[in-house]
Design a protein around this motif. Sequence first.
Motif, PDB file in Angstrom:
ATOM      1  N   LEU A   1       0.824  -1.204   0.000  1.00 29.19           N
ATOM      2  CA  LEU A   1       0.000   0.000   0.000  1.00 29.19           C
ATOM      3  C   LEU A   1       0.861   1.259   0.000  1.00 29.19           C
ATOM      4  CD1 LEU A   1      -2.899  -0.916   2.457  1.00 29.19           C
ATOM      5  CD2 LEU A   1      -3.092  -0.474   0.007  1.00 29.19           C
ATOM      6  N   LEU A   2       1.945   1.245   0.799  1.00 27.69           N
ATOM      7  CA  LEU A   2       2.838   2.400   0.829  1.00 27.69           C
ATOM      8  C   LEU A   2       3.496   2.621  -0.526  1.00 27.69           C
ATOM      9  CD1 LEU A   2       4.530   1.877   4.331  1.00 27.69           C
ATOM     10  CD2 LEU A   2       2.971   3.733   3.675  1.00 27.69           C
ATOM     11  N   ARG A   3       3.908   1.536  -1.152  1.00 28.26           N
ATOM     12  CA  ARG A   3       4.538   1.642  -2.476  1.00 28.26           C
ATOM     13  C   ARG A   3       3.551   2.187  -3.516  1.00 28.26           C
ATOM     14  NH1 ARG A   3       5.852  -3.196  -2.818  1.00 28.26           N
ATOM     15  NH2 ARG A   3       4.408  -3.970  -4.415  1.00 28.26           N
ATOM     16  N   LEU A   4       2.314   1.689  -3.453  1.00 21.68           N
ATOM     17  CA  LEU A   4       1.294   2.152  -4.405  1.00 21.68           C
ATOM     18  C   LEU A   4       0.906   3.602  -4.131  1.00 21.68           C
ATOM     19  CD1 LEU A   4      -0.965  -1.038  -4.528  1.00 21.68           C
ATOM     20  CD2 LEU A   4       0.610  -0.234  -6.304  1.00 21.68           C
ATOM     21  N   GLU A   5       0.849   3.939  -2.856  1.00 18.64           N
ATOM     22  CA  GLU A   5       0.528   5.323  -2.484  1.00 18.64           C
ATOM     23  C   GLU A   5       1.586   6.267  -3.042  1.00 18.64           C
ATOM     24  OE1 GLU A   5      -1.648   8.243  -1.245  1.00 18.64           O
ATOM     25  OE2 GLU A   5      -2.271   6.316  -0.404  1.00 18.64           O
TER      26      GLU A   5
END
Length: 591
Positions: free
Chosen positions: A570-574
């Motif tokens: 999620l952090l990477r996609l964010e």
Amino acid sequence: MKSYVPYIFCIKRKNKNVFPHKKVIIDPHYHKLNHKLKDHFFKLIHARFGTSGIRMLRLKEKWQIPLITSFHGCDSPGTARMKKHKRSLQRLFSVGECFTVPCLAMKQELVKHGCPISKIVVQYSGINLDQFAYKERFYPLDGQIRIVHVGRLVEKKGAEILIKAFHRIQQIFPQARLILIGTGRLLKKLKQLSLDLHLENNIEFLGALPHSEIAKHLEEAHIFCLPSLKDRTGNREGIPNAIKEAMACGLPVVSTFHSGIPELIKDGKNGLLVKENDVSELATKLIVLIKQPETWRKLGLNARVKIEADFNREIQTNNLERLFDQVIKAHEKKQNEKPLFSVIIPTYNRERFLGRAIKSVLQQTCKDYELIVVDDGSTDQTAKIVKSFGPRVRYVYQKNSGPSEARNMGISLAKGKYIAFLDSDDYFLAHKLKENKTYLEAHPDCHFLYSWYYNDKFGSKRNVVRNSRSYWDLNAFRFHLYRRKFTIRTSTAVIQKSCFDKTGLFNSRYRYSQDWDMWLRLACHYTGKCQKTPLAVYRRHERKVIPAGNRHFNIRKTALELYRWNKETLLRLEKKYGARRSAKKNQSISA
């Protein structure tokens, strides 16, 4: 029957000895029939009488099974009994596949009241010729002429007219006897009439008898008389079986120019006919017949020939089975013609908006669709509104189970390649399905389609909502959908039906946000595509804000499991998609 095994569903069972059928099911509310239909146990419903056809409409439409309705006489559309069912009758004429009538006169009656002539088949009822043997009649040596009347003692059977005519006959032939077989609400009145006319020693009231005993009385009789007439409620005969049985026995028959009787009896050839409700003419005709016994043989022989040719039970049963074959074959052919779209409208107590929603589908410029309305237990006028649109709309009722189950019911019944959802308080623009079709034909790999829409807030001026877009990168689509960065309105969504085989149906645990849950699950396999033009109108209503509670948490948790994402993902996609969006936004502000 040779090709079919009939199951008889009824409210209660009477006269078991007269009708000793084995497969009789007592089913007052048709719950058992509903279960059988759900399992595709039957290929056709044959409703005896128009009122039964009306009661079968709901099951016919729910399970898409062909329906044949047989009208007889007491259910003639012009009767007081049927006038209160006028609207339902018109719907039956529209939706039902076929209607049988016992005579041409009844066919004309149905056409007069709006039944398409192409759907009507004259199906004569036959009798068992082995049960009613032919016998030549002669004048009795003791002069005791036996006139027999067989029928319920109700107005349309004309027993009162016959007793009054017999009073005149008895004055000329004092040895004559009248035998009345049958019972009914006029029994007491008719017995009193016989007393008033001093005929109590010449008239026998035998009550209801089994067929075997009726056959014996017909064998002993010299003349049969059934002076049928249209009663005060409009009730009329078809072609009475009692007349056919008497003719099969070789009896000279006297009846009336009533309903379908002239199709059976040709006056002077195989019987005699008089005007309805005419005591004088009936008495005269019977007196002349008694005085001319030399005519009895010709009338009786011609009568037997007529019955053997046109009213043989075996022949008529074969005709009925052929009709079943034709209706089932035509229905199966129609069932195999699958539409491109199945439009599903789930609804619950939306009588104020539902009509507009249905009209918006029926007015589509693309006609390659079916429309299914699933009523989730409404208590308002929903059923009446839907049925007013006729067979163009398939109406299905279920107990209140929530919007997810209503949509799932629609999906299970849908025949189209694509499912187009429409909430019952929204509506389509007229070119919506045409635009969807054009896009899908140009993008055959598209499984999940949606569009912009108009926002109609509390009935105020509409504005276009453009926050939906296409994402060619599946992870980008999933991420923005997961973060609720844009909204897919259910009334814009078009989904290939085969998708539900992979994703499953709507989650019945969610009465709210079940559409978002579905979009997230679809995104496990498919990238949604957006048509950047408004194709539907979404109504916003004043209502309390519904707390998300654990619902959104559980929906997101399911999505994470499906996508195999974790916090790091999620952090990477964010960082990848969220930062890009912020940069574009800042760039537009500084510009």
